[in-house]
Each structure stands twice: as C-alpha cells, then as structure tokens.
Design a protein around this motif. Structure first.
Motif, short mmCIF file in Angstrom:
data_model
loop_
_atom_site.label_atom_id
_atom_site.label_comp_id
_atom_site.label_asym_id
_atom_site.label_seq_id
_atom_site.Cartn_x
_atom_site.Cartn_y
_atom_site.Cartn_z
N UNK A 49 0.96 -1.25 -0.06
CA UNK A 49 0.09 0.05 0.15
C UNK A 49 0.94 1.29 0.04
N UNK A 50 2.10 1.03 0.72
CA UNK A 50 2.87 2.46 0.72
C UNK A 50 3.70 2.47 -0.65
N UNK A 51 3.67 1.55 -1.51
CA UNK A 51 4.46 1.78 -2.74
C UNK A 51 3.77 2.05 -3.72
N UNK A 52 2.24 1.92 -3.66
CA UNK A 52 1.59 1.97 -4.97
C UNK A 52 1.82 3.53 -5.70
N UNK A 53 2.20 4.44 -4.95
CA UNK A 53 2.52 5.69 -5.57
C UNK A 53 3.73 6.10 -6.00
N UNK A 54 4.57 4.93 -5.56
CA UNK A 54 5.88 5.29 -6.08
C UNK A 54 6.06 4.96 -7.64
N UNK A 55 7.19 5.96 -8.21
CA UNK A 55 7.18 5.64 -9.68
C UNK A 55 7.71 4.27 -10.11
N UNK A 56 7.28 3.90 -11.06
CA UNK A 56 7.64 2.51 -11.88
C UNK A 56 7.08 1.36 -10.75
N UNK A 57 6.10 1.44 -10.07
CA UNK A 57 6.02 0.41 -9.12
C UNK A 57 4.46 0.15 -9.83
N UNK A 58 4.63 -1.33 -10.27
CA UNK A 58 3.33 -1.66 -11.00
C UNK A 58 3.06 -3.25 -10.63
N UNK A 59 1.81 -3.39 -10.48
CA UNK A 59 1.47 -4.69 -10.29
C UNK A 59 0.93 -5.64 -11.69
N UNK A 60 0.84 -4.64 -12.73
CA UNK A 60 0.16 -5.16 -13.77
C UNK A 60 0.99 -6.01 -14.56
N UNK A 61 0.79 -6.86 -15.48
CA UNK A 61 1.47 -7.39 -16.50
C UNK A 61 2.50 -6.44 -17.15
N UNK A 62 3.64 -7.09 -17.59
CA UNK A 62 4.72 -6.39 -18.22
C UNK A 62 3.92 -5.87 -19.67
N UNK A 63 4.15 -4.57 -19.74
CA UNK A 63 3.57 -3.91 -21.08
C UNK A 63 2.10 -3.34 -20.80
N UNK A 64 1.32 -3.80 -19.66
CA UNK A 64 0.09 -3.22 -19.41
C UNK A 64 0.26 -1.85 -18.81
N UNK A 65 1.28 -1.73 -17.75
CA UNK A 65 1.24 -0.43 -17.09
C UNK A 65 2.86 -0.03 -16.92
N UNK A 66 2.90 1.37 -16.87
CA UNK A 66 4.28 1.86 -16.71
C UNK A 66 4.66 1.90 -15.10
N UNK A 67 3.66 1.73 -14.31
CA UNK A 67 4.28 2.05 -13.09
C UNK A 67 4.11 3.63 -12.65
N UNK A 68 3.57 4.41 -13.55
CA UNK A 68 3.68 5.93 -13.35
C UNK A 68 2.55 6.69 -13.03
N UNK A 69 1.28 5.79 -13.49
CA UNK A 69 -0.05 6.39 -13.37
C UNK A 69 -0.53 7.11 -11.87
N UNK A 70 -0.13 5.93 -10.98
CA UNK A 70 -0.39 6.72 -9.70
C UNK A 70 0.35 7.72 -9.14
N UNK A 71 1.90 7.57 -9.52
CA UNK A 71 2.81 8.41 -9.23
C UNK A 71 2.49 9.99 -9.70
N UNK A 72 2.12 9.99 -11.01
CA UNK A 72 1.65 11.14 -11.65
C UNK A 72 0.37 11.78 -10.80
N UNK A 73 -0.61 10.77 -10.51
CA UNK A 73 -1.71 11.49 -10.17
C UNK A 73 -1.53 11.93 -8.70
N UNK A 74 -0.75 11.30 -7.86
CA UNK A 74 -0.21 11.69 -6.51
C UNK A 74 0.33 12.96 -6.75
N UNK A 75 1.26 13.20 -7.60
CA UNK A 75 2.08 14.67 -7.68
C UNK A 75 0.97 15.63 -8.29
N UNK A 76 -0.23 15.46 -8.93
CA UNK A 76 -0.98 16.39 -9.44
C UNK A 76 -1.93 16.59 -8.47
N UNK A 77 -2.32 15.65 -7.51
CA UNK A 77 -3.13 15.83 -6.41
C UNK A 77 -2.60 16.67 -5.15
N UNK A 78 -1.33 16.70 -4.93
CA UNK A 78 -0.24 17.23 -4.11
C UNK A 78 -0.21 18.74 -4.58
#
Lengths: 518, 127
Positions: free
Chosen positions: A445-474
């Motif tokens: 749960x602590x890691x999901x906002x970290x850049x390049x962290x993803x649980x999705x299959x390779x190629x499905x996610x860059x691991x940046x979506x939530x990191x970007x969202x986090x930055x925007x909301x901040x």
C-alpha cells in the motif's frame, strides 16, 4: 545614716547577738546585786529577787521573739525567695527574678542568682532562636527538595533492597498513569518491559559500578508502554550497607515521536528530491527518445500505406513494429507527464466536471466489460481550485486501475462518489472511487504511489499512473488515500481543499488537506 | 504546381523521416538542420510552407519565425512549429513570433499531413 538593712549579715548577727546578750547580762548583774543586798536586808530583798527574776524572764522572751523575727527577716525569707526562684527556673520560667535587696551575702547570692538566671535565659533564648532558624532552614530546604522531586516531570523512584517500591514522585505517577498507592510496595520490575530479566540486567549493571546513566528501555504504564531513559544508583546507609536503589526516568515519548516525524519528513524530502532528480532524468530521456520514435513511426506509417494488403507477412511484421512504437510512445508520454514540464493552471471549478468527463470517456468501455457503475455525485459541492484536465487525468487513471483490477472477476462494480467532508479544521471535497477487485495488499500500500511500481503484467502499465496522480493532487494541495473495502476491493479517496479554505488560509501557510492527518 | 515546403530540424532522423513522408504526398521538400541555414534557403527559394523545430542549437525556432516574418515573401506564409513540449509557454512565444500552428512531438504522420494539406489549401484559396 546607716540603716540596719544596709548592714552586712555578720554585723547583723553580731548586733542581734549583742541585743540578746546585753539584756541577759543586765539581768544577771541585777540578780547578783540582789543577792548581795539580800544578806543585808533579808525581808525586803525577797521581794526584789522575785521582781528581777521575773523581769529577766520577760526580757529573755522579748529578746527571743526579736531574734526570731530578725532571723526570719534577714535570713529565712530571702533564702526562701531564692529557693522559690530556683524552683520556677527549674520549671522553665526563666523570666522570674529574685527580689532580694538585703545588701548582704544573701542579697549578693540573689544578685548572682538573677545574673545566672539571666545568662541561662539569654543562652536558652539564643539556642531557641538558633533552633528556630535551623528548623526553618531545614523546612525550606526540605520543601525545596520536596517540590523539586514532586514538580519535576521526570519520574523518581526508590526501592528497598528487594526491589520493592518505597517512594514514587508525581512525575512517575503521571508517566505511568498510576497512583502511588497502587505502586508502593510492588516490585519495580513489574513495571519494566522485559520484567524480571530486565531488572536483573539493571541490578548487575548497578552492582558493577554503583550507578548507570541513560539506559533506554520501556516501562509499562496503565494504557501503554512508555519509552524512557533511565539513570539509577544504589542507595547506601551511613555504614555503606545497601539500602535499595534510586531510579530516575525521563519520558521519551515526545522525543520518539519527534524523531519519527523527523524521519518521515526526511524520508519525504528524500523522496521529493529523488522524484525531482528522476523527473529531470525522465524528462531528458523522454525528449531524446521522442525524435527517433517519431522518425521510426513515420517510416512505418509510410510503409504500411504503401502496402496494398496489410494481411501478408510484411504487413504483419510492420504491425508488430507499429505496436512496438505505440508502446514506446505510451511510455514516453507517461514519462513526460510524470516529469510534468507543463505548469498547472488552477481555476475555480466543480470537481464533478472532470469526474463526469472521465466517466464519459471510459463509460462505454466499462459497460462493454459488463461492469456496473454506481455514481453518487453531490450537487452541492463548493468550488475547488483545480486544473480540470489534470484532475480528469487522475480520475481516468484511477478508474482505469479499477477496471483492470476487476477484469475477469465475478462481481464488477465501480463506485464513483463525490461529497463534502469536514476535516479537522477545514472542509474538503472528496472523490471516492471504489472497485470490487482483489484489493491492495497491506505490504504494497505504501509503494503504489512510487514511480515505476506496478502490479500489472509487463507492457500493461508503466508504473507511473498513480505517481503522476499523486503529484497532481499534491499540487492541488490535496491528498490521495487508499484503503481496502470491508467486502473486498479497494477505495481511492481524493481529498481537495475548497476554494473558501484556500482563501482563508491565504497569507498564512498554503491550505492543504495534508495537515489534517488521518 | 508542386508546393514547396521548408523543413528545419536539428535531428537528422526527423528530417529524413518527415522529408520522406511529406515528399510522398507530392510536395517538394527542402530540409535544413540549422535555423540560420534554413533562413538562407528561405531567401533563395519562395516556400509555400515552413515547418520548424523550436529547440535547436544556434538559432532557435522562435527566432527563425521572427526573421521569416521580416522577409517580404513570408509575411503571410504559414509556419508550423514542432514542439517537444506541449506547454502553453511555448505556444505563447510561438504566437508572438508569428507561428500559425503547433504540433507537439511525437507527431502522428497523418495529423501532420492533414495539417499541411489544410493549411496549403486555405493558403491557395486565400491567395
């Protein structure tokens, strides 16, 4: 004129003696004369003899009385007075003075006696004064130490030789949340985290050097364990025998909290710096990749266009190349968004607007995947200051994650809710996006906002979506929270400060939702 | 008449790829990898459209645009700027320099061709 009372006692006695002796001699003389005359005239002489004998008797009696009175007046009474004074002195009355003014040795005795009494009185009074002073000093000193011991926030405890508590100060009571009557007589180790074993360690430390300082450990309070720092020493009597121990306890709760806060702040700073450095790097990389990618895509486009039929071997190969490029392009775009070179343009807006847009974009796709969408948007939300495009991007990303999480699951319900929430001292507009996916394991749960962290299959996610969202909301002064739902699935909650709260906070610290810690 | 397009970008790959793309559509393309060289070429030939990158070593796209507008022939010639950034700052600067259109990189080939076609047809309709 010399008065009798001025005469000295020896003179007085001599005079008294003469006063008694002279009449007696006179009487004896008269008696002798009478006897010689008796032989001459026998008849008349008998009468004389009787007369003189009677006279002599009378004089003797008078003299005896006089003597007695004189003795009484000059000897007995002054002595009696002195005796009485001595008795009163003995009973503690040093103010009483003998009033003998005889001028003789008894008078001198009385004077000497009075002098003595006065000296004793003076000495006694001095002594009393001294004792008074000393007592007061002692009381002041005792009070000083008592208030020192009682008013210090630190805990002070003494024990006897068996480790049983014999004294605790108020500081210790307050530290543990226990009254002294509950603690007195108990073994001190009952309050040690680690109990008896800990007490044994402490005693061996104490016996080694007689004292120790700054040992950090925990003690067991009424409601919680308290981190403390303790110093202790062995208490000994005048002969050096071990009487017990004296322990001093400082509460480290505040310090520990401060340390933890500092650590968190440092971690956050490091994270921010890391992200910034990463942002710079990513931005550079994205920029560098962009041109060759564009060139390559352009050529593929040209080649595909030139092919009449894409369904041959060459067409399929070009399709693979094209998809490679598309994926690279998506990553590059994400990297660029993450490094965000664009400045956000905040304006007063309704949070429901980008939320509805995001639903509009994704809605059909979600329905195609047989997902149920439950929306509950409050129509009475105050305005927020935000960038609609960026917020839409955040909502799209979180909705996309929810969609991916529910893909292939039996129950697929997406919940979208907006409402106003009262935080500690300000209001926040909350957007909650929930899914019925597998939820987010606590350990990541602590890691999901970290850049390049993803649980999705390779190629499905860059691991940046939530990191970007986090930055925007901040940057909006808000925060994103995530939690698992009771019946499975996860809920992302985006909290944004209202315009009013932002204005109120204007001139002070910028208003954020972050100071109202959850 | 074949329309002539000047393409300025410091990246050789971009020049090659976009040059290929544009010329396939029947336009005559002249490429230049420096802003200053591009200006010289613009003076030698009257182009119908100029496409320029913004960030280049030496003279940047904005300056190229400004100088083109100073030339008599290029008062109203359409200029398209390719930007690596999609920020409004570049857009404002580009507008001030006299650019007509902006395309953020990476550019979709069809989008570029559409924009070129649209711009040139408007240009010919206007002239």
């Amino acid at each position: 004129m010399i008065r009798f009372r001025d005469l000295r006692i020896r003179t007085k006695l001599a005079m008294t003696f003469i006063m008694v002796l002279l009449p007696l001699l006179a009487v004896q003389a008269i008696a002798l004369l009478s006897q010689s005359g008796l032989q001459q005239s026998h008849n008349s002489s008998l009468v004389h003899v009787e007369f003189y004998t009677g006279l002599s008797f009378m004089v003797s009696i008078v003299l005896a009385i006089t003597l007695t009175l004189a003795m009484n007046r000059f000897l007995a009474r002054p002595l009696e007075q002195i005796t009485r004074a001595a008795a009163r002195m003995a009973s503690g009355d040093l103010r009483y003075e003998v009033n003998v003014d005889t001028g003789d040795e008894i008078g001198e005795l009385a004077l000497a006696f009075n002098l003595m009494a006065r000296q004793i009185r003076d000495k006694t009074e001095n002594l009393e004064k001294l004792i008074g002073e000393r007592t007061e000093e002692l009381q002041v000193s005792r009070e000083k130490y008592r208030s020192l011991v009682e008013s210090t926030v630190d805990g002070i405890v003494t024990t006897d030789r068996h480790g049983r508590i014999t004294f605790v100060n108020r500081g210790f009571e307050e530290m543990l949340g226990l009254g002294r009557e509950e603690m007195l007589g108990n073994e001190i180790w009952r309050y040690y985290e680690g109990g008896m074993a800990r007490a044994r360690d402490i005693m061996s430390l104490l016996r080694e050097k007689g004292h120790f300082s700054y040992l950090e450990m925990e003690i067991i309070g009424k409601d919680r364990n308290i981190p403390i720092r303790t110093s202790a020493s062995i208490l000994r009597d005048a002969d050096g025998n071990e009487m017990g121990t004296l322990g001093h306890f400082s509460d480290l709760t505040a310090r520990k909290k401060l340390e933890a806060d500092l650590k968190a702040a440092q971690a956050k700073l490091v994270q921010t710096m890391k992200l910034r450095a990463l942002g710079d790097l990513v931005s550079g990389v994205a920029h560098e990749i962009n041109n060759p990618l564009m060139a390559s895509s352009t050529i593929i486009h040209l080649m595909q266009k030139k092919l009449d039929n894409n369904d041959n071997a060459e067409g399929r190969r070009l399709e693979v190349l094209s998809r490679c490029n598309q994926r690279i392009a998506r990553i590059v775009n994400h990297l660029r968004e993450f490094s965000r070179q664009e400045v956000m343009e905040l304006k007063e807006m309704d949070v429901n607007e980008p939320l509805r847009n995001a639903l509009l974009i994704t809605g059909q796709q979600l329905l195609n995947m047989q997902m149920e969408i439950l929306t509950d948007l409050s129509e009475e939300l105050p305005s927020i200051k935000g960038d609609p495009n960026h917020l839409e991007q955040v909502f799209l990303d979180i909705i996309g994650n929810a969609r991916d999480a529910m893909d292939g699951r039996e129950i697929r319900v997406l919940g979208i809710k907006s409402h106003l929430a009262q935080l500690q001292n300000r209001q926040a507009v909350v957007v909650a996006i929930s899914d019925t996916g597998p939820g987010i394991p606590a350990e990541i749960r602590d890691k999901i906002f970290e850049p390049f962290f993803t649980t999705k299959e390779v190629g499905k996610g860059t691991g940046l979506g939530l990191a970007i969202s986090y930055g925007i909301i901040e940057e909006h002064g808000g925060r994103i929270e995530v939690e698992d739902n009771e019946n499975g699935g996860a809920t992302f909650r985006i909290l944004l400060p209202t315009v009013m709260d932002r204005q109120q906070a204007h001139g002070e610290t910028p208003s954020t939702c972050n100071d109202a810690s959850s | 008449m074949q329309r002539r397009i000047l393409l300025i970008d410091d990246d050789e790959l971009i020049l090659l790829a976009l040059g290929e793309l544009i010329s396939t559509e029947g336009y005559e393309v002249v490429t230049s990898s420096r802003g200053r060289d591009g200006l010289v070429q613009a003076q030698e030939t009257d182009f119908d459209l100029v496409i320029t990158d913004i960030i280049m070593p030496g003279m940047q796209g904005f300056e190229v645009c400004r100088r083109l507008r100073d030339l008599e022939h290029y008062h109203s010639t359409p200029i398209i700027m390719l930007t690596a950034k999609s920020g409004d700052e570049d857009r404002r600067k580009g507008m001030a320099a006299g650019a007509d259109h902006f395309l953020p990189k990476p550019i979709d080939p069809s989008d570029l061709l559409d924009l070129i076609a649209k711009t040139l047809s408007r240009e010919s309709a206007g002239s």
